[in-house]
Design an enzyme around this catalytic site. Structure first.
Site, PDB file in Angstrom:
ATOM      1  N   HIS A 471       0.819  -1.203   0.000  1.00 34.91           N
ATOM      2  CA  HIS A 471       0.000   0.000   0.000  1.00 34.91           C
ATOM      3  C   HIS A 471       0.857   1.258   0.000  1.00 34.91           C
ATOM      4  O   HIS A 471       0.456   2.299  -0.540  1.00 34.91           O
ATOM      5  CB  HIS A 471      -0.938  -0.009   1.213  1.00 34.91           C
ATOM      6  CG  HIS A 471      -2.140  -0.877   1.019  1.00 34.91           C
ATOM      7  ND1 HIS A 471      -2.854  -1.406   2.051  1.00 34.91           N
ATOM      8  CD2 HIS A 471      -2.739  -1.313  -0.126  1.00 34.91           C
ATOM      9  CE1 HIS A 471      -3.859  -2.116   1.567  1.00 34.91           C
ATOM     10  NE2 HIS A 471      -3.805  -2.080   0.259  1.00 34.91           N
ATOM     11  N   ARG A 578     -17.120   9.140 -12.649  1.00 33.25           N
ATOM     12  CA  ARG A 578     -17.316   7.692 -12.479  1.00 33.25           C
ATOM     13  C   ARG A 578     -18.179   7.497 -11.231  1.00 33.25           C
ATOM     14  O   ARG A 578     -17.666   7.361 -10.125  1.00 33.25           O
ATOM     15  CB  ARG A 578     -15.966   6.995 -12.314  1.00 33.25           C
ATOM     16  CG  ARG A 578     -14.988   7.268 -13.459  1.00 33.25           C
ATOM     17  CD  ARG A 578     -13.678   6.517 -13.220  1.00 33.25           C
ATOM     18  NE  ARG A 578     -12.653   6.898 -14.168  1.00 33.25           N
ATOM     19  CZ  ARG A 578     -11.768   7.872 -13.965  1.00 33.25           C
ATOM     20  NH1 ARG A 578     -11.805   8.576 -12.832  1.00 33.25           N
ATOM     21  NH2 ARG A 578     -10.863   8.151 -14.873  1.00 33.25           N
ATOM     22  N   GLU A 709     -18.367   2.387 -26.555  1.00 32.58           N
ATOM     23  CA  GLU A 709     -17.342   1.444 -26.086  1.00 32.58           C
ATOM     24  C   GLU A 709     -17.373   0.133 -26.865  1.00 32.58           C
ATOM     25  O   GLU A 709     -16.446  -0.656 -26.791  1.00 32.58           O
ATOM     26  CB  GLU A 709     -17.576   1.115 -24.598  1.00 32.58           C
ATOM     27  CG  GLU A 709     -17.634   2.326 -23.694  1.00 32.58           C
ATOM     28  CD  GLU A 709     -18.259   1.981 -22.355  1.00 32.58           C
ATOM     29  OE1 GLU A 709     -17.496   1.694 -21.419  1.00 32.58           O
ATOM     30  OE2 GLU A 709     -19.494   2.002 -22.244  1.00 32.58           O
ATOM     31  N   ASN A 732     -10.562   2.884 -24.003  1.00 33.28           N
ATOM     32  CA  ASN A 732      -9.973   1.707 -23.353  1.00 33.28           C
ATOM     33  C   ASN A 732     -10.797   0.455 -23.639  1.00 33.28           C
ATOM     34  O   ASN A 732     -10.281  -0.571 -24.084  1.00 33.28           O
ATOM     35  CB  ASN A 732      -9.860   1.929 -21.845  1.00 33.28           C
ATOM     36  CG  ASN A 732      -8.997   3.129 -21.502  1.00 33.28           C
ATOM     37  OD1 ASN A 732      -8.238   3.615 -22.327  1.00 33.28           O
ATOM     38  ND2 ASN A 732      -9.115   3.617 -20.284  1.00 33.28           N
ATOM     39  N   ASP A 733     -12.113   0.545 -23.370  1.00 32.15           N
ATOM     40  CA  ASP A 733     -12.984  -0.602 -23.645  1.00 32.15           C
ATOM     41  C   ASP A 733     -13.175  -0.806 -25.142  1.00 32.15           C
ATOM     42  O   ASP A 733     -13.218  -1.946 -25.626  1.00 32.15           O
ATOM     43  CB  ASP A 733     -14.345  -0.421 -22.971  1.00 32.15           C
ATOM     44  CG  ASP A 733     -14.369  -1.014 -21.565  1.00 32.15           C
ATOM     45  OD1 ASP A 733     -13.547  -1.910 -21.291  1.00 32.15           O
ATOM     46  OD2 ASP A 733     -15.192  -0.588 -20.743  1.00 32.15           O
ATOM     47  N   ARG A 743      -7.224  -5.915 -22.059  1.00 30.02           N
ATOM     48  CA  ARG A 743      -6.143  -4.932 -21.872  1.00 30.02           C
ATOM     49  C   ARG A 743      -5.318  -5.192 -20.629  1.00 30.02           C
ATOM     50  O   ARG A 743      -4.319  -4.519 -20.382  1.00 30.02           O
ATOM     51  CB  ARG A 743      -6.708  -3.503 -21.831  1.00 30.02           C
ATOM     52  CG  ARG A 743      -7.824  -3.273 -20.836  1.00 30.02           C
ATOM     53  CD  ARG A 743      -8.507  -1.943 -21.127  1.00 30.02           C
ATOM     54  NE  ARG A 743      -9.778  -1.777 -20.450  1.00 30.02           N
ATOM     55  CZ  ARG A 743      -9.978  -0.955 -19.436  1.00 30.02           C
ATOM     56  NH1 ARG A 743      -8.989  -0.235 -18.968  1.00 30.02           N
ATOM     57  NH2 ARG A 743     -11.172  -0.847 -18.893  1.00 30.02           N
ATOM     58  N   CYS A 780     -13.110  10.143 -23.622  1.00 29.13           N
ATOM     59  CA  CYS A 780     -12.778  10.104 -22.198  1.00 29.13           C
ATOM     60  C   CYS A 780     -11.832   8.952 -21.864  1.00 29.13           C
ATOM     61  O   CYS A 780     -11.549   8.686 -20.700  1.00 29.13           O
ATOM     62  CB  CYS A 780     -14.047   9.996 -21.342  1.00 29.13           C
ATOM     63  SG  CYS A 780     -15.028   8.522 -21.659  1.00 29.13           S
TER      64      CYS A 780
END
Length: 849
Positions: A471, A578, A709, A732-733, A743, A780
């Site tokens: 972490h 989001r 997407e 990305n998608d 990915r 985006c």
């Protein structure tokens, strides 16, 4: 013959007259989160506490503000007068009974000076809590708003009773789930363990997680991590109690779904990006005496001077006071530690990183850890001594595990352990005072240490312990601090003030660099800093190309702090909120009021002239919600996720839409729906928005758009554009669906490139379809922040770039250097290319031109 379990009913009469308050709304996390147990609260108008049940006084607090009655059936009822009233040390309270006394319903227990307590305590709210929840099948609070002491029933309990003849399974028989293969890439480490334990706590049954014959308490984060469950291990759930079958099934399904974690069979991208292959200490050893090697924890370059950080020593006495007093000292420290961690969470802009401290909060109520500490206190040890022994025992146990991720969580146990220990000892945490240009060296830093580093003075750090998945490493990356973990122990012998160069990405610390080396690096840093300063200085200027075309540059955010930061960096709005950050890492759905507040707060921070695009809940098989049971899917990326899930759960969607719509008066609101693939979906979500908007009487303009997407949506862009107000392309998608490449796949991730000609053609087709009907298009996804891709996107006609918050000034500065006409020529050229290599080479040439 019907099979059933006969339950007995226990009625609790009001111990005070007043107004009934739900326990969840009490302004104290210990009670509101039911760490002590479930029950109700009363805002009193009387000052004589009466016995709610008949039984024995098994505990009377020395401060006389709390009392426990145990019924003949073994039900423990704790009545706690006020909040933080322990601090009054008995002032204003008079006990009417003694510990050990048998009492009847309505018998006076404690009299208190309501005026005095109200002035000096946090609140007069009085909690009636059942601490033996495992014996309760159902809680039935009164529906009355106001109650009279000794007359009205405030809470009824259905208790597990005798088994009726013919019952198939006895109440104490063990139920065992089918075996489940653990899908989590790094096994059941802290976060999935916390999700699992949180869910387990919602059941009354005793729950065990079993792996290869070894068992762990499924309600204990530490116990689960100690079982060292790894990716691919087979486990099952064993349950004993009134809701055993339901609990075993729910936990097994949760484990199979990844326990709230995305599971693609590999490490999450943020960890994998910087995660080196496992190396032994010998392999890390450098032959160069001026070079110390470690593991890259966070990339970056820093030139500074060594500063050694030593851990403070916290002394505690071994012998304790009376056990009840020592237990209260521990309880108070645990409560204060929880509040400190809540404040720390608020200081971390990234909600995902803030959840590190949410996991720390879970440890504060870990049953195994608390049992161990309580056992020590019962043996006559002081709270500090017993607590230190408990957390040290667990930390040492985790540190010895073979799983690197789980072993790294030993540091989290020590961090929260020392936080509580300081509070017990009454020692204020000393601020870390460091000189300018410091490169810290420490045996270990804790997440708390890392989050509170003075970034004006600390340029980087190295630790002997830890690793790239710890972490501390995750926080260092989020804070953009170069860092090395697992460095050679010789680093501890370096004198303060030794000049060094820390190369985070290479995991190396160069000692005593030459003046030439330092000059070269400082020149690079100065140029970079100058450029960043210039970008920041002009951040509020519009992103207008040299030939007068405006491109809106907005932010991708996950919460209020990022929204506020984006405004400070010149962001022209939010292109993607989001909203799932409100739903994840919790055991129940956020209320409409909770959502309403956060959406409105974000909108207010942006102002009426800025765009505010909210993406509706985007979760599903790959990002499950513990409180929304879903079947395990063979391929969650092709399953029930995004808008598909929301349409299947209409109450969830309607609640969110109403909450979002209420923010319309504060900013230029737009609602965006993810994973859209059909016109039927578009028409249904538009109907819902229109219906709720009319019901709320909202007249402000609210745009409705969709995420692009899925290749089918991009191909049909011109048709979709007739029905919606805008598109936002999630590259990305779109890339992974277009190329059929995960990915996050270890072998394919580098091939899943958004610069693939097939993906670029889909982006171009989307823009063309939108503009045919006068609709705007944003991007985006990740390439919106990529300097190489920005000229290409502008050339394709993209109207909006939604980027990570820190990238806003740089992207705006880049746009102001570009010509739209030249970008169009570049796009026309690139869209004729057939390989990623050709595209990348041409875009690289564009940067150097």
């Amino acid at each position: 013959m019907n099979n059933s379990t006969q339950a007995s009913r226990l009625d609790l009469f009001a111990p005070l007259s007043g107004v009934v308050v739900a326990i969840e709304s009490v302004p104290d996390p210990v009670f509101a989160q039911k760490m002590v147990g479930d029950g109700v609260s009363i805002d009193p108008i009387s000052n004589l506490l009466l016995a709610p049940v008949a039984g024995k006084v098994t505990q009377l607090h020395s401060s006389k503000h709390a009392i426990t009655i145990t019924t003949p059936a073994g039900i423990e009822v704790l009545i706690h007068i006020g909040l933080d009233t322990v601090m009054l040390r008995g002032e204003g309270f008079t006990a009417k009974v003694a510990e050990g006394a048998e009492v009847k319903v309505g018998q006076p227990l404690i009299e208190f000076d309501a005026d005095l307590v109200a002035r000096k305590a946090l609140s007069l709210l009085t909690q009636i809590v059942i601490t033996t929840g495992d014996k309760v099948v159902k809680y039935i609070p009164t529906i009355k708003k106001t109650i009279v002491a000794g007359q009205d029933i405030v809470l009824s309990l259905d208790l597990a009773g005798a088994t009726v003849v013919g019952q198939a399974v006895a109440a104490d028989a063990a139920i065992q789930s089918a075996a489940v293969i653990v899908p989590n890439p790094t096994g059941l480490h802290a976060r999935p363990a916390a999700v699992l334990a949180n869910t387990a706590k919602t059941f009354k049954s005793d729950l065990k997680l079993v792996r290869a014959g070894d068992e762990a308490n499924a309600k204990s984060v530490v116990s689960i991590m100690g079982l060292e469950v790894q990716h691919g291990d087979s486990v099952f759930v064993k349950a004993t109690g009134p809701d055993a079958a339901q609990a075993a099934k729910a936990l097994a399904e949760l484990i199979a779904s990844g326990s709230g974690e995305e599971c693609g069979g590999v490490l999450p991208p943020v960890a994998a990006k910087h995660l080196p292959k496992p190396q032994t200490r010998a392999a890390l050893k450098s032959n160069d005496p001026n070079m110390l090697m470690g593991v890259s924890a966070s990339p970056g370059l820093a030139v500074g001077h060594i500063y050694q950080v030593k851990q403070e020593v916290i002394d505690v006495v071994e012998s304790g006071d009376v056990p009840e007093l020592e237990k209260r000292r521990l309880e108070n420290a645990l409560k204060e530690a929880y509040q400190q961690l809540e404040a720390l969470k608020g200081e971390i802009a990234d909600p995902a990183k803030a959840e590190i401290f949410a996991a720390h909060q879970e440890l504060l109520s870990d049953p195994d850890l608390l049992d161990l500490a309580t056992a020590g206190i019962s043996q006559g040890k002081s709270a500090g001594f017993a607590w230190r022994a408990a957390f040290t025992n667990y930390a040492d146990k985790l540190a010895k595990l073979k799983n690197e991720v789980l072993a790294g969580r030993a540091n989290d146990i020590r961090d929260i352990g020392r936080r509580v220990l300081r509070l017990i000892a009454g020692i204020k945490e000393a601020a870390l005072e460091v000189p300018n240009d410091a490169i810290l060296i420490a045996e270990d830093l804790t997440p708390s240490d890392t989050a509170s580093l003075d970034r004006n003075k600390v340029l980087g750090f190295c630790t002997i312990g830890g690793g790239a998945t710890s972490h501390v490493a995750i926080l260092a990356r989020s804070l953009n601090i170069p860092a090395i973990c697992g460095i050679e122990e010789a680093a501890l012998q370096l004198a303060n003030g030794t000049p060094v160069i820390l190369e985070g990405s290479k995991g190396c610390l160069r000692l005593n660099p030459s003046s030439e080396e330092i000059s070269s690096i400082r020149e690079r840093q100065v140029k970079l800093a100058k450029r960043q300063a210039e970008e920041l200085e002009s951040a509020f200027e519009p992103a207008t190309t040299t030939d007068g075309i405006c491109v809106e540059v907005v932010a991708n955010i996950g919460g209020l702090e990022e929204a506020q930061q984006s405004v400070k960096l010149g962001g022209e709005g939010v292109g993607l909120l989001r909203s799932e950050f409100l739903y994840l890492e919790r055991t129940d759905a956020p209320t409409e009021a909770e959502q309403d507040k956060i959406y409105s707060d974000i909108a207010k921070s942006l102002g009426k002239d800025r765009t505010f695009v909210v993406r509706t809940l985007d979760v599903g098989g790959d990002k499950p919600l513990p409180y929304l049971p879903m079947p395990v899917e063979e391929n969650p990326f092709l399953g029930v996720r995004g808008v598909r899930l929301c349409l299947a759960e209409p109450e969830l969607l309607h609640t969110q839409i109403r909450a979002i719509l209420r923010s319309a008066e504060h900013a230029k609101l737009a609602i965006m729906f993810p994973m859209i693939t059909s016109l039927e979906e578009v028409r249904e979500v538009k109907r819902i928005v229109a219906e709720e908007k009319a019901a709320l009487g909202i007249t402000a303009q609210v745009q409705v758009g969709i995420m692009v997407e899925v290749p089918a949506t991009a191909v049909m862009a011109e048709i979709f554009a007739r029905e919606v107000d805008f598109f936002s392309i999630g590259t990305n998608d779109l890339t992974q669906y277009t190329l059929a490449m995960d990915r996050g796949h270890p072998k394919l991730a580098k091939e899943a490139d958004a610069m693939h000609p097939g993906v670029l053609r889909l982006i171009a087709n989307t823009v063309k379809g939108a503009h045919t009907h006068g609709k705007w298009v944003g991007v985006c996804g990740g390439i919106a922040s990529d300097p190489a891709a920005v000229p290409l996107l502008i050339g394709m006609g993209v109207d909006e770039l939604s980027v990570s918050v820190p990238a806003i000034p740089a992207v705006k500065a880049l746009v102001r250097k570009l010509s739209k006409v030249e970008c169009q020529k570049l796009a026309a050229e690139v869209l004729q290319m057939g390989t990623v290599a050709e595209v990348r080479a041409r875009l690289a040439q564009q940067i150097t031109d």
